[in-house]
Design a protein around this motif. Sequence first.
Motif, PDB file in Angstrom:
ATOM      1  N   ARG A   1       0.813  -1.215   0.000  1.00  0.00           N
ATOM      2  CA  ARG A   1       0.000   0.000   0.000  1.00  0.00           C
ATOM      3  C   ARG A   1       0.851   1.272   0.000  1.00  0.00           C
ATOM      4  N   SER A   2       1.850   1.334   0.856  1.00  0.00           N
ATOM      5  CA  SER A   2       2.656   2.547   0.962  1.00  0.00           C
ATOM      6  C   SER A   2       3.657   2.629  -0.189  1.00  0.00           C
ATOM      7  N   GLU A   3       4.451   3.680  -0.165  1.00  0.00           N
ATOM      8  CA  GLU A   3       5.350   3.941  -1.290  1.00  0.00           C
ATOM      9  C   GLU A   3       6.614   3.091  -1.266  1.00  0.00           C
ATOM     10  N   ARG A   4       6.806   2.305  -0.215  1.00  0.00           N
ATOM     11  CA  ARG A   4       7.967   1.417  -0.167  1.00  0.00           C
ATOM     12  C   ARG A   4       7.661   0.237   0.736  1.00  0.00           C
ATOM     13  N   VAL A   5       8.356  -0.845   0.507  1.00  0.00           N
ATOM     14  CA  VAL A   5       8.238  -1.988   1.397  1.00  0.00           C
ATOM     15  C   VAL A   5       8.957  -1.662   2.697  1.00  0.00           C
ATOM     16  N   LEU A   6       8.674  -2.446   3.742  1.00  0.00           N
ATOM     17  CA  LEU A   6       9.247  -2.199   5.075  1.00  0.00           C
ATOM     18  C   LEU A   6       9.026  -0.749   5.487  1.00  0.00           C
ATOM     19  N   SER A   7       7.789  -0.292   5.350  1.00  0.00           N
ATOM     20  CA  SER A   7       7.471   1.118   5.563  1.00  0.00           C
ATOM     21  C   SER A   7       7.679   1.574   6.998  1.00  0.00           C
ATOM     22  N   GLY A   8       7.728   0.637   7.944  1.00  0.00           N
ATOM     23  CA  GLY A   8       7.951   1.019   9.332  1.00  0.00           C
ATOM     24  C   GLY A   8       9.408   1.175   9.706  1.00  0.00           C
ATOM     25  N   MET A   9      10.312   0.931   8.762  1.00  0.00           N
ATOM     26  CA  MET A   9      11.746   1.015   9.032  1.00  0.00           C
ATOM     27  C   MET A   9      12.350   2.199   8.296  1.00  0.00           C
ATOM     28  N   GLU A  10      13.621   2.447   8.535  1.00  0.00           N
ATOM     29  CA  GLU A  10      14.355   3.507   7.846  1.00  0.00           C
ATOM     30  C   GLU A  10      14.151   3.393   6.334  1.00  0.00           C
ATOM     31  N   GLY A  11      13.870   4.543   5.681  1.00  0.00           N
ATOM     32  CA  GLY A  11      13.471   4.545   4.284  1.00  0.00           C
ATOM     33  C   GLY A  11      14.445   3.883   3.333  1.00  0.00           C
ATOM     34  N   GLN A  12      15.749   4.050   3.575  1.00  0.00           N
ATOM     35  CA  GLN A  12      16.735   3.473   2.665  1.00  0.00           C
ATOM     36  C   GLN A  12      16.665   1.949   2.623  1.00  0.00           C
ATOM     37  N   LEU A  13      16.223   1.350   3.740  1.00  0.00           N
ATOM     38  CA  LEU A  13      16.194  -0.105   3.798  1.00  0.00           C
ATOM     39  C   LEU A  13      15.157  -0.667   2.839  1.00  0.00           C
ATOM     40  N   GLY A  14      13.961  -0.083   2.839  1.00  0.00           N
ATOM     41  CA  GLY A  14      12.918  -0.553   1.944  1.00  0.00           C
ATOM     42  C   GLY A  14      13.278  -0.358   0.482  1.00  0.00           C
ATOM     43  N   ARG A  15      13.872   0.778   0.178  1.00  0.00           N
ATOM     44  CA  ARG A  15      14.259   1.033  -1.212  1.00  0.00           C
ATOM     45  C   ARG A  15      15.342   0.061  -1.668  1.00  0.00           C
ATOM     46  N   GLU A  16      16.287  -0.228  -0.792  1.00  0.00           N
ATOM     47  CA  GLU A  16      17.352  -1.169  -1.141  1.00  0.00           C
ATOM     48  C   GLU A  16      16.795  -2.580  -1.333  1.00  0.00           C
ATOM     49  N   MET A  17      15.845  -2.975  -0.471  1.00  0.00           N
ATOM     50  CA  MET A  17      15.270  -4.307  -0.593  1.00  0.00           C
ATOM     51  C   MET A  17      14.424  -4.436  -1.851  1.00  0.00           C
ATOM     52  N   GLN A  18      13.700  -3.398  -2.213  1.00  0.00           N
ATOM     53  CA  GLN A  18      12.920  -3.457  -3.449  1.00  0.00           C
ATOM     54  C   GLN A  18      13.853  -3.620  -4.643  1.00  0.00           C
ATOM     55  N   ARG A  19      14.955  -2.889  -4.641  1.00  0.00           N
ATOM     56  CA  ARG A  19      15.922  -3.022  -5.731  1.00  0.00           C
ATOM     57  C   ARG A  19      16.476  -4.450  -5.795  1.00  0.00           C
ATOM     58  N   ALA A  20      16.837  -5.005  -4.629  1.00  0.00           N
ATOM     59  CA  ALA A  20      17.402  -6.353  -4.597  1.00  0.00           C
ATOM     60  C   ALA A  20      16.386  -7.396  -5.046  1.00  0.00           C
ATOM     61  N   PHE A  21      15.140  -7.226  -4.628  1.00  0.00           N
ATOM     62  CA  PHE A  21      14.099  -8.182  -5.016  1.00  0.00           C
ATOM     63  C   PHE A  21      13.835  -8.127  -6.518  1.00  0.00           C
ATOM     64  N   GLU A  22      13.734  -6.929  -7.058  1.00  0.00           N
ATOM     65  CA  GLU A  22      13.467  -6.809  -8.483  1.00  0.00           C
ATOM     66  C   GLU A  22      14.626  -7.351  -9.309  1.00  0.00           C
TER      67      GLU A  22
END
Length: 485
Positions: A210-231
């Motif tokens: 729903r939100s603009e990044r995964v792991l939305s409850g954690m530091e923003g860089q973490l979710g963005r890095e994980m999305q990149r790694a997953f993709e």
Amino acid sequence: MEDNRSYDLVILGGGAAAFAAITEASGRGLSTAIVNTGLPIGGTCVNVGCVPSKHLLAVGESAAAPQKNPFEAVQYSDDEPTVDWDEALDGTDALVERFRQENYVDVAEHFETDIYEGYGELVDDTTIEIVDGPDKGIRITGEKTLVATGSSPWVLPIDGLDGVDYYTSETILKERNLPGSIVIIGGGYIALEWGQILHRIGVDVTILQRSERVLSGMEGQLGREMQRAFEEEGIKVITGNDFQRVRAPAVDGGADAIQSDVGIETLVDGNERTVTGDALFVATGVQPNSEDIGLETVGVEANDDGAILVDEHFQTANPDVYAAGDVIGEPELETVAAKEGNHAIKNAFGNEGVTIDYDTVPAVVFTSPEVASVGTTELEYMDEHGTCSCRTVQMEDVPRAKAVKNTDGLVQVVKHHETDEIVGVHMVGPRAADMIMEATLAVKFGLTVDDIIDTVHPFPTFSEAFKHACQAFRRDTSTMSCCVE
């Protein structure tokens, strides 16, 4: 004729909080009893949470190893790995059974704790009646009561969802025939861990957050890095969803129409979109198991989300009833539940007044790369102080990561802008789950970045990333040799 039995401590629930409680109670010479309600003895972690998911993550990691091989000197055939899901679940079941026996059943026997099976309700202050199940009709009464009934998967209300079958983190463990493709609704740690498990054993996975990044409850860089790694790994991730409805069956248009079992209609950036798959997995969080256990009868209050309200000493509105674990809300972690259960008994029977500093509790996501975090995020610090003193280093600049060609990730350190004390550390990378403990001690005991810099770290290790992030406050790390202090 009623069957009434008395103890010093009676517990509703049979998970981590309950077993930490009986361990502490035994040391005080107290008699104890557990009414195990819901999952088999051991609760979420051993039965449907930590133990099975980490076992299956290891299965998936082994399956993915050939494809992720970074060394030209090592060659594999082009054959895809074959994972026997039946065998994987059999191994999981055997592991869970062994943990349950050794870590719970045997422990309860050692501490001479009586275990009753069935659905229990609080019926009179510190009395629990078993109203259904094998021990139906038995009432147990204690000097004090601990409510530790845990939590269950929470399902986000979406139009049409109640009309389709879907998996949760509990039900997927019973599925022996996996679908070819699956859509996961959710972007927290459960969604990411299960998304990677399923992808690596051959399921086509799409994650909708729903939100603009995964792991939305954690530091923003973490979710963005994980999305990149997953993709990069081949897992599709779509963020910013405004879910409209779920429909089944769904048909993709075109001459070669493909029948699929589920379709999620959503808005992404205002545009209508339908995501289809053979099956649906809902991973939108958990909810406390607090309904229909007699809270109102004994004067125990809960908030709108169902979390039992306790003070800092885990005492409810009823002074003889304490509560601990997932049933009192975030953070829903096995180790936190155990600490809460331990402290509840110390406070109930020893009046010790012990509490937990939740700001120093680390959180971990056991994906590959791993994610770990403790303390204050950059945004939280900015909101509180209007400034932030933060530094981030990339794992690709860490000698060990370069040497083993495992360079995904980063480490960020947040320090106090005046005292230099470390107040937050957030990381993605190999072995982050192990590395976070040094950072946790730093946050817990108010260490400064210079304390970390002045501590000799073994070379080459991933743990040097934390030291490098601290050194970044004092020097340009891009011009630093491997072992500069």
